[in-house]
Design an enzyme around this catalytic site. Structure first.
Site, PDB file in Angstrom:
ATOM      1  N   ASP A  34       0.885  -1.389   0.134  1.00  0.00           N
ATOM      2  CA  ASP A  34      -0.174   0.037  -0.020  1.00  0.00           C
ATOM      3  C   ASP A  34       0.914   1.134   0.011  1.00  0.00           C
ATOM      4  O   ASP A  34       1.897   1.063   0.644  1.00  0.00           O
ATOM      5  CB  ASP A  34      -0.810  -0.173   1.086  1.00  0.00           C
ATOM      6  CG  ASP A  34      -1.987   0.914   1.131  1.00  0.00           C
ATOM      7  OD1 ASP A  34      -2.287   1.510   0.053  1.00  0.00           O
ATOM      8  OD2 ASP A  34      -2.854   1.172   2.241  1.00  0.00           O
ATOM      9  N   GLY A  35       0.367   2.304  -0.534  1.00  0.00           N
ATOM     10  CA  GLY A  35       1.138   3.477  -0.545  1.00  0.00           C
ATOM     11  C   GLY A  35       1.622   4.092  -1.820  1.00  0.00           C
ATOM     12  O   GLY A  35       2.339   5.076  -1.683  1.00  0.00           O
ATOM     13  N   ASN A  36       1.382   3.434  -2.821  1.00  0.00           N
ATOM     14  CA  ASN A  36       1.981   3.711  -4.040  1.00  0.00           C
ATOM     15  C   ASN A  36       1.495   5.218  -4.576  1.00  0.00           C
ATOM     16  O   ASN A  36       2.354   5.931  -4.950  1.00  0.00           O
ATOM     17  CB  ASN A  36       1.797   2.733  -5.214  1.00  0.00           C
ATOM     18  CG  ASN A  36       2.348   1.551  -4.999  1.00  0.00           C
ATOM     19  OD1 ASN A  36       3.211   1.289  -4.059  1.00  0.00           O
ATOM     20  ND2 ASN A  36       1.788   0.447  -5.753  1.00  0.00           N
ATOM     21  N   GLY A  37       0.426   5.213  -4.487  1.00  0.00           N
ATOM     22  CA  GLY A  37      -0.421   6.643  -4.756  1.00  0.00           C
ATOM     23  C   GLY A  37       0.344   7.839  -3.981  1.00  0.00           C
ATOM     24  O   GLY A  37       0.427   8.989  -4.318  1.00  0.00           O
ATOM     25  N   ARG A  38       0.211   7.678  -2.624  1.00  0.00           N
ATOM     26  CA  ARG A  38       0.851   8.578  -1.771  1.00  0.00           C
ATOM     27  C   ARG A  38       2.358   8.784  -2.045  1.00  0.00           C
ATOM     28  O   ARG A  38       2.693  10.121  -2.195  1.00  0.00           O
ATOM     29  CB  ARG A  38       0.845   8.182  -0.473  1.00  0.00           C
ATOM     30  CG  ARG A  38      -0.625   8.738   0.269  1.00  0.00           C
ATOM     31  CD  ARG A  38      -1.036   7.971   1.438  1.00  0.00           C
ATOM     32  NE  ARG A  38      -1.535   6.637   1.055  1.00  0.00           N
ATOM     33  CZ  ARG A  38      -1.641   5.551   2.039  1.00  0.00           C
ATOM     34  NH1 ARG A  38      -1.365   6.033   3.493  1.00  0.00           N
ATOM     35  NH2 ARG A  38      -1.949   4.408   1.886  1.00  0.00           N
ATOM     36  N   ARG A  85      -0.034   8.913 -10.275  1.00  0.00           N
ATOM     37  CA  ARG A  85      -0.192   7.922  -9.334  1.00  0.00           C
ATOM     38  C   ARG A  85       0.465   6.631 -10.014  1.00  0.00           C
ATOM     39  O   ARG A  85       1.125   5.937  -9.349  1.00  0.00           O
ATOM     40  CB  ARG A  85      -1.700   7.455  -9.278  1.00  0.00           C
ATOM     41  CG  ARG A  85      -2.360   8.160  -8.327  1.00  0.00           C
ATOM     42  CD  ARG A  85      -3.901   7.975  -8.208  1.00  0.00           C
ATOM     43  NE  ARG A  85      -4.103   6.525  -7.706  1.00  0.00           N
ATOM     44  CZ  ARG A  85      -4.111   6.286  -6.347  1.00  0.00           C
ATOM     45  NH1 ARG A  85      -3.814   7.132  -5.273  1.00  0.00           N
ATOM     46  NH2 ARG A  85      -3.831   4.940  -6.256  1.00  0.00           N
ATOM     47  N   SER A 135      -7.342  -5.911  -6.524  1.00  0.00           N
ATOM     48  CA  SER A 135      -8.183  -6.562  -5.697  1.00  0.00           C
ATOM     49  C   SER A 135      -9.672  -6.471  -6.848  1.00  0.00           C
ATOM     50  O   SER A 135      -9.659  -5.646  -7.652  1.00  0.00           O
ATOM     51  CB  SER A 135      -8.638  -5.646  -4.516  1.00  0.00           C
ATOM     52  OG  SER A 135      -9.182  -4.744  -4.536  1.00  0.00           O
ATOM     53  N   ASN A 163     -10.459  -2.656  -6.793  1.00  0.00           N
ATOM     54  CA  ASN A 163      -9.630  -2.110  -7.732  1.00  0.00           C
ATOM     55  C   ASN A 163     -10.249  -1.801  -8.957  1.00  0.00           C
ATOM     56  O   ASN A 163      -9.784  -0.761  -9.673  1.00  0.00           O
ATOM     57  CB  ASN A 163      -8.336  -2.331  -7.928  1.00  0.00           C
ATOM     58  CG  ASN A 163      -7.476  -2.593  -6.819  1.00  0.00           C
ATOM     59  OD1 ASN A 163      -6.465  -2.964  -6.212  1.00  0.00           O
ATOM     60  ND2 ASN A 163      -7.764  -1.653  -5.777  1.00  0.00           N
ATOM     61  N   TRP A 164     -11.276  -2.318  -9.623  1.00  0.00           N
ATOM     62  CA  TRP A 164     -11.553  -1.984 -10.930  1.00  0.00           C
ATOM     63  C   TRP A 164     -12.501  -0.870 -11.033  1.00  0.00           C
ATOM     64  O   TRP A 164     -12.907  -0.082 -11.806  1.00  0.00           O
ATOM     65  CB  TRP A 164     -12.730  -3.044 -11.275  1.00  0.00           C
ATOM     66  CG  TRP A 164     -12.243  -4.389 -11.551  1.00  0.00           C
ATOM     67  CD1 TRP A 164     -12.140  -5.512 -10.596  1.00  0.00           C
ATOM     68  CD2 TRP A 164     -11.271  -4.770 -12.604  1.00  0.00           C
ATOM     69  NE1 TRP A 164     -11.741  -6.488 -11.289  1.00  0.00           N
ATOM     70  CE2 TRP A 164     -10.924  -6.095 -12.447  1.00  0.00           C
ATOM     71  CE3 TRP A 164     -10.904  -4.281 -13.747  1.00  0.00           C
ATOM     72  CZ2 TRP A 164     -10.146  -6.796 -13.486  1.00  0.00           C
ATOM     73  CZ3 TRP A 164     -10.012  -5.049 -14.594  1.00  0.00           C
ATOM     74  CH2 TRP A 164      -9.678  -6.232 -14.375  1.00  0.00           C
ATOM     75  N   ARG A 203      -5.500  -2.038   8.350  1.00  0.00           N
ATOM     76  CA  ARG A 203      -6.805  -2.587   7.731  1.00  0.00           C
ATOM     77  C   ARG A 203      -6.311  -4.146   6.873  1.00  0.00           C
ATOM     78  O   ARG A 203      -4.981  -4.130   6.611  1.00  0.00           O
ATOM     79  CB  ARG A 203      -7.453  -1.801   6.821  1.00  0.00           C
ATOM     80  CG  ARG A 203      -8.665  -1.004   7.134  1.00  0.00           C
ATOM     81  CD  ARG A 203      -9.275  -0.337   5.996  1.00  0.00           C
ATOM     82  NE  ARG A 203      -8.290   0.403   5.047  1.00  0.00           N
ATOM     83  CZ  ARG A 203      -7.926   1.613   5.195  1.00  0.00           C
ATOM     84  NH1 ARG A 203      -8.118   2.270   6.154  1.00  0.00           N
ATOM     85  NH2 ARG A 203      -7.083   2.067   4.192  1.00  0.00           N
TER      86      ARG A 203
HETATM   87  C1  FPP Z   1      -1.679   0.282  -3.570  1.00  0.00           C
HETATM   88  O1  FPP Z   1      -1.401   1.646  -3.330  1.00  0.00           O
HETATM   89  C2  FPP Z   1      -1.263  -0.575  -4.650  1.00  0.00           C
HETATM   90  C3  FPP Z   1      -1.830  -1.187  -5.558  1.00  0.00           C
HETATM   91  C4  FPP Z   1      -3.468  -1.236  -5.709  1.00  0.00           C
HETATM   92  C5  FPP Z   1      -1.103  -2.017  -6.605  1.00  0.00           C
HETATM   93  C6  FPP Z   1       0.028  -2.578  -6.303  1.00  0.00           C
HETATM   94  C7  FPP Z   1       0.770  -2.988  -7.597  1.00  0.00           C
HETATM   95  C8  FPP Z   1       2.334  -2.729  -7.758  1.00  0.00           C
HETATM   96  C9  FPP Z   1       3.236  -2.661  -7.063  1.00  0.00           C
HETATM   97  C10 FPP Z   1       2.601  -3.086  -9.379  1.00  0.00           C
HETATM   98  C11 FPP Z   1       2.414  -4.176  -9.866  1.00  0.00           C
HETATM   99  C12 FPP Z   1       2.607  -5.569  -9.031  1.00  0.00           C
HETATM  100  C13 FPP Z   1       3.171  -6.570  -9.264  1.00  0.00           C
HETATM  101  C14 FPP Z   1       3.173  -7.611  -8.478  1.00  0.00           C
HETATM  102  C15 FPP Z   1       4.309  -6.746 -10.759  1.00  0.00           C
HETATM  103  P1  FPP Z   1      -2.514   2.731  -3.687  1.00  0.00           P
HETATM  104  O2  FPP Z   1      -2.322   3.010  -5.012  1.00  0.00           O
HETATM  105  O3  FPP Z   1      -3.663   2.157  -2.966  1.00  0.00           O
HETATM  106  O4  FPP Z   1      -1.717   3.785  -2.701  1.00  0.00           O
HETATM  107  P2  FPP Z   1      -2.376   4.769  -1.926  1.00  0.00           P
HETATM  108  O5  FPP Z   1      -3.164   4.121  -0.765  1.00  0.00           O
HETATM  109  O6  FPP Z   1      -1.277   5.687  -1.383  1.00  0.00           O
HETATM  110  O7  FPP Z   1      -3.249   5.604  -2.878  1.00  0.00           O
END
Ligand code: FPP
Length: 270
Positions: free
Chosen positions: A45-49, A58, A90, A93-94, A219
């Site tokens: 988690d946290g890619n977007g942030r 993002r 998930s 996520n769609w 969570r």
């Molecule tokens: C959650 O961060 C991350 C995801 C929904 C996607 C994870 C996917 C990857 C790391 C790339 C592809 C994966 C593989 C295994 C090759 P978020 O976008 O919900 O972050 P946020 O809560 O900060 O917005």
């Protein structure tokens, strides 16, 4: 941290990969290599942030997250973990913008193509779990190809959860059970916890011992709901793209410090 006394040697394969910084040496020193978690699962988690903090789109967070995936997979395999399961997409996520979904699917395809040599080098066996038939055909094709290409590998199991939901998994397991009962293959009275596990997507994986979540959220997010019954949960404030090799070792050290009682009491407390 006080040093442990009886220490089985750390895998040399791992030492070569994590380097010899003081942090690495201290962590390696505190791991009991005979008592590793059998399966580790990660809510990335946290890619977007991470992207937001840098004024980036993002998707750049997801792209940066791939480096963390690469390091964690290789660290876990070299450390001798039995199975590593990553939550990549998930069933919920769609609901994200189509452009983000498309970019995530593209990243996944790129990852599988680029990482196959590493998976083969470390004898890692890959597969995906989830409602895979709901994924774009080209992703299904690449997932299948990587699964077949690594099927004979005997090392760590590496699992990516895609179009995955814990409740959907339980429903799918129930449907499987009901179909087998209707077909006379099993008796309804035979269904117990072990039998039900045989119908989960994870039926051939070792017990889930450790669940890691990044970005500080407390969570479970519909991940491996049945399997986490006795798992230890380890949360870090780090955002997923910042999660590195030594963070995985930190989680393992903390896991080994915890006392797992599975509902019983400590000897002498009774
Ligand atoms: C959650 O961060 C991350 C995801 C929904 C996607 C994870 C996917 C990857 C790391 C790339 C592809 C994966 C593989 C295994 C090759 P978020 O976008 O919900 O972050 P946020 O809560 O900060 O917005």
């Amino acid at each position: 941290m006080s040093p442990r006394t009886e220490i089985a040697a750390a895998p040399s394969d791992l030492l070569e990969y994590i380097g010899s910084s003081a942090d690495a040496i201290e962590l390696v020193d505190h791991i009991d290599w005979t008592r590793l978690p059998r399966q580790i699962a990660v809510i990335m988690d946290g890619n977007g942030r991470w992207a937001g903090q840098r004024d980036l789109p993002r998707i750049e967070g997801h792209r940066a997250g791939i480096s963390a995936v690469r390091e964690v997979v290789e660290t876990a395999a070299r450390a001798g973990i039995g199975a590593l399961t990553l939550y990549a997409f998930s069933v919920e996520n769609w609901k994200r913008p189509q452009s983000e979904i498309d970019a995530l699917m593209e990243l996944l395809k790129e990852y599988l193509a680029r990482e196959l040599p590493m998976l083969l080098k470390h004898s890692i066996r890959f597969n995906a779990i989830g409602r895979l038939d709901g994924l774009p055909m080209k992703v299904q094709r690449d997932v299948r190809a990587a699964t077949v290409a690594t099927a004979a590998n005997t090392g760590m199991r590496f699992v990516i959860a895609l179009n995955y939901g814990g409740r959907s998994e339980i429903i799918d397991a129930l449907r499987g059970v009901m179909a087998d009962v209707a077909a006379g293959k099993i008796e309804a009275a035979e269904i117990d916890e072990d039998r039900l596990c045989e119908y989960l997507y994870t039926h051939d994986l070792p017990e889930l011992d450790l669940l890691i979540r990044t970005s500080g959220e407390l969570r479970v997010s519909n991940f491996l709901l049945y399997q986490i019954a006795y798992a230890e949960i380890w949360v870090t404030e780090k955002l997923w793209p910042d999660f590195r090799r030594l963070d995985l070792l930190r989680a393992i050290v903390d896991f080994q410090r915890r006392e797992r009682r599975y509902g019983s009491v400590e000897a002498g407390d009774a």
